[in-house]
Motif scaffolding. Structure first.
Motif, PDB file in Angstrom:
ATOM      1  N   ALA A  13       0.880  -1.304  -0.146  1.00 19.68           N
ATOM      2  CA  ALA A  13      -0.233   0.130   0.093  1.00 19.68           C
ATOM      3  C   ALA A  13       0.737   1.263   0.096  1.00 19.68           C
ATOM      4  N   ARG A  14       2.048   1.137   0.743  1.00 21.22           N
ATOM      5  CA  ARG A  14       2.939   2.431   0.845  1.00 21.22           C
ATOM      6  C   ARG A  14       3.643   2.594  -0.498  1.00 21.22           C
ATOM      7  N   ALA A  15       3.988   1.267  -1.389  1.00 17.80           N
ATOM      8  CA  ALA A  15       4.501   1.629  -2.759  1.00 17.80           C
ATOM      9  C   ALA A  15       3.463   2.222  -3.514  1.00 17.80           C
ATOM     10  N   GLU A  16       2.159   1.570  -3.452  1.00 28.17           N
ATOM     11  CA  GLU A  16       1.309   2.104  -4.374  1.00 28.17           C
ATOM     12  C   GLU A  16       0.876   3.614  -4.111  1.00 28.17           C
ATOM     13  N   LEU A  17       0.906   4.040  -2.778  1.00 26.61           N
ATOM     14  CA  LEU A  17       1.068   5.550  -2.559  1.00 26.61           C
ATOM     15  C   LEU A  17       1.875   6.455  -3.127  1.00 26.61           C
ATOM     16  N   ALA A  18       3.211   5.791  -2.755  1.00 32.80           N
ATOM     17  CA  ALA A  18       4.293   6.514  -3.450  1.00 32.80           C
ATOM     18  C   ALA A  18       4.092   6.711  -5.062  1.00 32.80           C
ATOM     19  N   GLN A  19       3.969   5.346  -5.853  1.00 32.66           N
ATOM     20  CA  GLN A  19       3.868   5.497  -6.928  1.00 32.66           C
ATOM     21  C   GLN A  19       2.619   6.366  -7.472  1.00 32.66           C
ATOM     22  N   GLY A  20       1.560   6.563  -6.856  1.00 33.11           N
ATOM     23  CA  GLY A  20       0.351   7.429  -7.053  1.00 33.11           C
ATOM     24  C   GLY A  20       0.927   8.962  -6.738  1.00 33.11           C
TER      25      GLY A  20
END
Length: 181
Positions: free
Chosen positions: A83-90
């Motif tokens: 989820a953190r990686a997805e937020l960072a990508q977003g």
């Protein structure tokens, strides 16, 4: 025909104020009230329309900072890293949208919605796996973001007349960061 929304709104206000409202039966209080409310909302739209894009860019810039801080403060078990990686990508995508001179209002609005959603996902996935200190840091971060956004929202809607002490709020123009490239 006029294509600019600002001119269209001013025309609607003039027509409602000078033609429709005087023609509404004075004994029909509901119709009088609704006509005045419509005129008031159109006046509000006329004031806000020129600032809408800056308002959205300001929110996106604040969400980018919030997302960065949220990624730094969250920790947890399985799913949290994803989820953190997805937020960072977003966040990377949102930063690109904000920086592009060609980015339009709809792209900024879409990026705002996506960062809101991804931030919620990260908080939801990580909160149960974090210790109390980490949960407290994230809660303070969320409350600080919410407080700043609520102040902007209240200042944005100030012309509607709901604030008990309008002078206590700064003008919306003072709350908007200059984030437009």
């Amino acid at each position: 025909m006029q294509m600019r929304a600002e001119v269209q709104i001013r025309s609607m206000i003039k027509a409602l104020s000078e033609v429709v409202l005087p023609a509404v039966d004075a004994g029909n209080q509901l119709a009088q009230e609704q006509t005045r409310l419509t005129i008031g909302m159109l006046n509000l739209m006329a004031q806000q329309l020129p600032l809408q894009f800056r308002f959205d860019c300001d929110e996106l810039a604040r969400l980018l900072e919030f997302s960065r801080q949220l990624c730094e403060q969250t920790q947890g078990g399985p799913g949290c890293e994803a989820a953190r990686a997805e937020l960072a990508q977003g966040s990377e995508h949102a930063a690109e949208v904000l920086q592009r001179a060609a980015a339009g209002p709809s792209q900024v609005e879409q990026a705002v919605r996506e960062l809101r959603r991804l931030s919620g996902v990260l908080i939801g996935v990580c909160s149960s796996a974090m210790n109390l200190e980490g949960q407290d840091r994230v809660a303070r971060l969320v409350l600080a973001m919410s407080k700043a956004q609520l102040l902007r929202d209240r200042a944005w809607l100030l012309p509607q007349g709901w604030e008990p002490d309008p002078q206590a709020l700064p003008p919306i123009t003072e709350l908007l960061r200059d984030t437009k490239p």
